[in-house]
Design a protein around this motif. Structure first.
Motif, PDB file in Angstrom:
ATOM      1  N   ALA A 113      80.922  -2.112   5.515  1.00  0.00           N
ATOM      2  CA  ALA A 113      80.846  -2.458   6.935  1.00  0.00           C
ATOM      3  C   ALA A 113      80.676  -3.969   7.062  1.00  0.00           C
TER       4      ALA A 113
ATOM      5  N   ALA B 277      82.911  -3.755  16.440  1.00  0.00           N
ATOM      6  CA  ALA B 277      82.990  -4.418  15.137  1.00  0.00           C
ATOM      7  C   ALA B 277      84.280  -5.217  15.002  1.00  0.00           C
TER       8      ALA B 277
ATOM      9  N   GLN C 254      88.745   1.244   8.906  1.00  0.00           N
ATOM     10  CA  GLN C 254      87.427   1.862   8.841  1.00  0.00           C
ATOM     11  C   GLN C 254      86.551   1.377   9.990  1.00  0.00           C
ATOM     12  N   GLN C 255      85.523   0.587   9.749  1.00  0.00           N
ATOM     13  CA  GLN C 255      84.634   0.175  10.833  1.00  0.00           C
ATOM     14  C   GLN C 255      85.360  -0.622  11.911  1.00  0.00           C
ATOM     15  N   THR C 256      86.406  -1.347  11.522  1.00  0.00           N
ATOM     16  CA  THR C 256      87.108  -2.202  12.489  1.00  0.00           C
ATOM     17  C   THR C 256      88.407  -1.579  13.004  1.00  0.00           C
TER      18      THR C 256
END
Length: 297
Positions: free
Chosen positions: A40, A53, A89-91
């Protein structure tokens, strides 16, 4: 990495390090600032709440891209310096909100990528259907819609492999052309279809590489199983075996619903009779769908 953005001296140090890379690669046009798998890049909850994010990452990369281009304009005669970063993923979720008209808008102007920042969307999908098919997962379709609403330049990282089950048939050849045309339509300028060339589910790897190699140069061309490039090094017997294998997997791993639409159906073959029965029901249209080619064998 993105915590560097809170410290101007460290941010400046990163810019200086990237200048070294740029000078060491005088013909390179793109330089990447990326996150690692399962990492992350943004940990500040307040910033995530405000910008998401992906918005934090874009704000950071916008500074880097802008500073490097200013330097290049002054020192390198205006050489174009492009920065690439993942939406992954997180972004993966774009820094947007609903615009009230069924679309999306940027959270604010600071999360809109600058002209020399490229966003590389990387995500899995429902492999059985084209990216723009209504049967695709909501996440896939909306992720693309969100990013195209704010992004001037973006790339696409697709996954032509099923990592959770390497024995699962991955039937992407049948809609490769649809996908190539769609990616061109939404303005993608760089495509990578990741796969695992030593996995059992990639027995079509070389054929897929050939197909995508051709389609990325011209998404509208007509490819046939008897194209000279294929038949030059592949025997008729091998082509027939490929078709047979495709049909076996197609019928073993799928079922037909009442509207005659194919749906994913995972079932491991336990009896060779299943395979024989599957092949006996194959029509010419089914064969074409299974392989993604018009072949007339």
């Amino acid at each position: 990495l993105f915590l560097i953005g809170r410290n101007q001296s460290k941010l400046s140090a990163l810019v200086e390090e990237m200048k070294k890379d740029i000078l060491a690669n005088p013909t390179a046009e793109f330089f990447q600032i990326d996150q690692e798998d399962s990492c992350a890049p943004v940990t500040d909850k307040a910033l995530i709440e405000k910008y998401k994010a992906s918005g934090v990452v874009i704000r950071f990369c916008n500074v880097i891209a802008t500073e490097l281009q200013k330097w290049s304009n002054k020192e390198l005669g205006g050489r174009k310096i492009n920065i690439v970063t993942f939406a992954y993923q997180q972004t993966q979720t774009a820094p947007v909100t609903e615009d009230g008209n069924g679309g999306y808008k940027a959270i604010d102007e600071t999360v809109v990528p600058v002209d020399n920042l490229f966003i590389r969307i990387a995500m899995t999908s429902t492999y059985y259907y084209p990216y723009e098919d209504e049967r695709q997962g909501v996440t896939t379709r909306e992720t693309i819609r969100q990013w195209t609403s704010i992004c001037r330049n973006f790339w696409f990282w697709g996954y032509d492999a099923c990592y959770n089950d390497f024995i699962t048939y991955n039937p992407t050849l049948g809609h490769a052309q649809n996908d190539a045309q769609y990616l061109q339509k939404i303005g993608v300028t760089n495509v990578l279809m990741q796969s695992s060339n030593n996995a059992p589910n990639d027995w079509q790897a070389k054929l897929k590489a050939y197909v995508w190699n051709k389609l990325l140069w011209n998404p509208n061309q007509c490819l046939t199983i008897k194209s000279p490039e294929i038949m030059k090094n592949v025997s008729q017997k091998t082509v027939s075996i490929l078709i047979c294998c495709a049909l076996v997997f197609l019928y073993v791993y799928t079922k037909t619903d009442n509207t005659n639409k194919k749906e994913i159906y995972y079932r491991k073959p336990k009896d060779v009779n299943i395979l024989k029965e599957s092949y006996s029901y194959a029509s010419e249209d089914d064969k074409e769908f299974a392989t993604g080619f018009k072949y007339g064998i």
